[in-house]
Design an enzyme around this catalytic site. Structure first.
Site, PDB file in Angstrom:
ATOM      1  N   HIS A  44     -15.981  11.845 -82.523  1.00 43.22           N
ATOM      2  CA  HIS A  44     -15.558  12.373 -82.990  1.00 43.22           C
ATOM      3  C   HIS A  44     -14.308  12.435 -81.293  1.00 43.22           C
ATOM      4  O   HIS A  44     -13.241  12.533 -81.385  1.00 43.22           O
ATOM      5  CB  HIS A  44     -16.345  13.253 -81.877  1.00 43.22           C
ATOM      6  N   ILE A 168     -27.111  15.760 -65.326  1.00 42.46           N
ATOM      7  CA  ILE A 168     -26.660  17.060 -66.743  1.00 42.46           C
ATOM      8  C   ILE A 168     -27.652  16.387 -67.898  1.00 42.46           C
ATOM      9  O   ILE A 168     -27.895  15.467 -67.954  1.00 42.46           O
ATOM     10  CB  ILE A 168     -24.988  17.316 -66.518  1.00 42.46           C
ATOM     11  N   ASP A 172     -26.000  18.435 -77.933  1.00 43.62           N
ATOM     12  CA  ASP A 172     -24.435  18.552 -78.226  1.00 43.62           C
ATOM     13  C   ASP A 172     -24.851  18.220 -80.156  1.00 43.62           C
ATOM     14  O   ASP A 172     -25.436  17.023 -80.397  1.00 43.62           O
ATOM     15  CB  ASP A 172     -23.833  17.748 -77.989  1.00 43.62           C
ATOM     16  N   MET A 173     -25.294  19.859 -80.672  1.00 50.76           N
ATOM     17  CA  MET A 173     -26.335  18.794 -82.277  1.00 50.76           C
ATOM     18  C   MET A 173     -24.753  19.756 -83.339  1.00 50.76           C
ATOM     19  O   MET A 173     -25.430  20.869 -83.351  1.00 50.76           O
ATOM     20  CB  MET A 173     -27.861  19.375 -82.134  1.00 50.76           C
ATOM     21  N   SER A 174     -25.196  19.223 -84.296  1.00 50.09           N
ATOM     22  CA  SER A 174     -24.610  19.520 -85.541  1.00 50.09           C
ATOM     23  C   SER A 174     -25.514  20.198 -85.777  1.00 50.09           C
ATOM     24  O   SER A 174     -27.216  20.057 -85.868  1.00 50.09           O
ATOM     25  CB  SER A 174     -23.560  18.435 -86.877  1.00 50.09           C
ATOM     26  N   LYS A 225     -34.368  25.758 -91.285  1.00 47.74           N
ATOM     27  CA  LYS A 225     -34.092  26.265 -90.151  1.00 47.74           C
ATOM     28  C   LYS A 225     -33.185  25.792 -89.713  1.00 47.74           C
ATOM     29  O   LYS A 225     -32.073  26.900 -89.413  1.00 47.74           O
ATOM     30  CB  LYS A 225     -35.271  25.748 -89.433  1.00 47.74           C
ATOM     31  N   GLY A 304     -28.554  14.198 -73.665  1.00 47.80           N
ATOM     32  CA  GLY A 304     -27.147  13.581 -72.693  1.00 47.80           C
ATOM     33  C   GLY A 304     -27.478  13.008 -71.915  1.00 47.80           C
ATOM     34  O   GLY A 304     -26.556  12.592 -70.755  1.00 47.80           O
ATOM     35  N   HIS A 305     -28.722  12.751 -70.831  1.00 46.17           N
ATOM     36  CA  HIS A 305     -28.720  11.769 -70.468  1.00 46.17           C
ATOM     37  C   HIS A 305     -28.994  10.229 -70.008  1.00 46.17           C
ATOM     38  O   HIS A 305     -28.440   9.523 -68.860  1.00 46.17           O
ATOM     39  CB  HIS A 305     -30.307  11.428 -69.180  1.00 46.17           C
TER      40      HIS A 305
END
Length: 332
Positions: A44, A168, A172-174, A225, A304-305
């Site tokens: 991205h 933090i 972040d997932m599609s 799901k 994210g780490h």
């Protein structure tokens, strides 16, 4: 190909200026693309930039447009992006959500008529660095079959949740097992996916990214799901923004533009003091990472780490960009 942050930003700025984009806008947009790449999200960042330019040249993106507020209800606001540049608009909308949260404890901005926001995690990270819990999502053009179907009728509709702390935590997932950008990254690298990411033409699960890119039978995350979550995220974004749904974007537009997005910020410091927050976060993380590993060569991942480490490595060593992508960038 090794490229520094400054080299990438300079190239992207040059391309935007050549298309008449004002310097301040071009500089800010290029910086966000370069930053996304530096965090290791090539799909991205730099890889997406030629597609961004294609939409800019086609008139889908209006670089001089400015978002306008169309409704206000206390901590909730509704905005119209007017098809402005997507990553800059999303940055501004999350900023506005944090301003509302500062006043009310929580802020929600619903946005219509927007463009692709590129790396959605940027805006959750943005909120978390200011001490807010950040939640945001976007709908998209129909790019995934709903569970039980062959044809694309639902969006990949990425969802982002960020929690402030040291470090933090960022999810972040599609709603698909892999984004189409990630399929491209693996295809360009000549790699198969680590797990099944879609179906082949015969309806069998496959790890081949090129096959999934071609037939677009991408697999919803968690099967039914992920399909269900994609649908409800689209419903909420459409209603709150009074904007276009996945169906309307797909049926009415020639490409993916005019999407609907939601940005939420929560002032967590009003609910818990800083030391208590950090102590609870560290306790949770320790409980998770102290579990016995299934594979001693694979660490337990926390969402994210690893981003700060990736950014530091790329800042120090340069960003490794696919040669064909870099050549395409230079010709734009």
């Amino acid at each position: 190909m090794k490229v520094t942050f400054e080299q990438l930003k300079e190239q992207l700025t040059r391309i935007l200026l050549a298309r008449g984009v004002q310097f301040e806008t071009a500089n800010a947009c290029a910086e966000m693309f370069a930053s996304t790449t530096e965090y290791g999200v090539y799909s991205h960042g730099v890889n997406r930039f030629p597609r961004f330019i294609q939409q800019l040249d086609a008139g889908d993106i209006i670089p001089d447009a400015k978002p306008v507020r169309v409704a206000s209800l206390g901590a909730i606001e509704q905005w119209d992006a007017q098809r402005a540049i997507g990553n800059l608009t999303a940055r501004d909308m999350m900023n506005r959500a944090t301003e509302l949260a500062t006043e009310y404890g929580i802020g929600l901005v619903a946005l219509r008529n927007a463009n692709h926001w590129m790396r959605g995690g940027s805006y959750g990270w943005q909120a978390a660095t200011k001490g807010f819990i950040g939640i945001c999502w976007t709908n998209s053009i129909a790019a995934m079959p709903p569970w039980g179907a062959k044809e694309c009728r639902i969006g990949t509709n990425p969802l982002i949740i960020a929690i402030p702390g040291d470090p933090i935590t960022l999810l972040d997932m599609s709603m698909s097992m892999f984004s189409y950008g990630k399929l491209e990254v693996n295809r360009l690298a000549g790699q198969q996916l680590p797990v099944e990411g879609g179906f082949d033409d015969e309806g069998n699960l496959t790890r081949d990214p090129a096959t999934i890119e071609k037939n677009r039978r991408i697999l919803p995350m968690g099967y039914w799901k992920g399909s269900g979550l994609s649908i409800v995220l689209d419903l909420i974004a459409t209603l709150l923004s009074n904007g276009s749904s996945v169906a309307e974007i797909t049926q009415n537009n020639s490409d993916e533009y005019g999407v609907s997005q939601v940005f939420i910020a929560i002032d967590v410091d009003r609910l818990i003091d800083g030391p208590s927050r950090e102590a609870k976060l560290k306790s949770i993380m320790h409980f998770i990472t102290s579990a016995e590993c299934a594979d001693p060569n694979m660490a337990i991942r926390l969402p994210g780490h690893e981003l700060v480490r990736k950014q530091a490595e790329n800042r120090r060593n340069g960003m490794t960009i696919n040669d064909s992508v870099w050549e395409k960038i230079k010709t734009l």
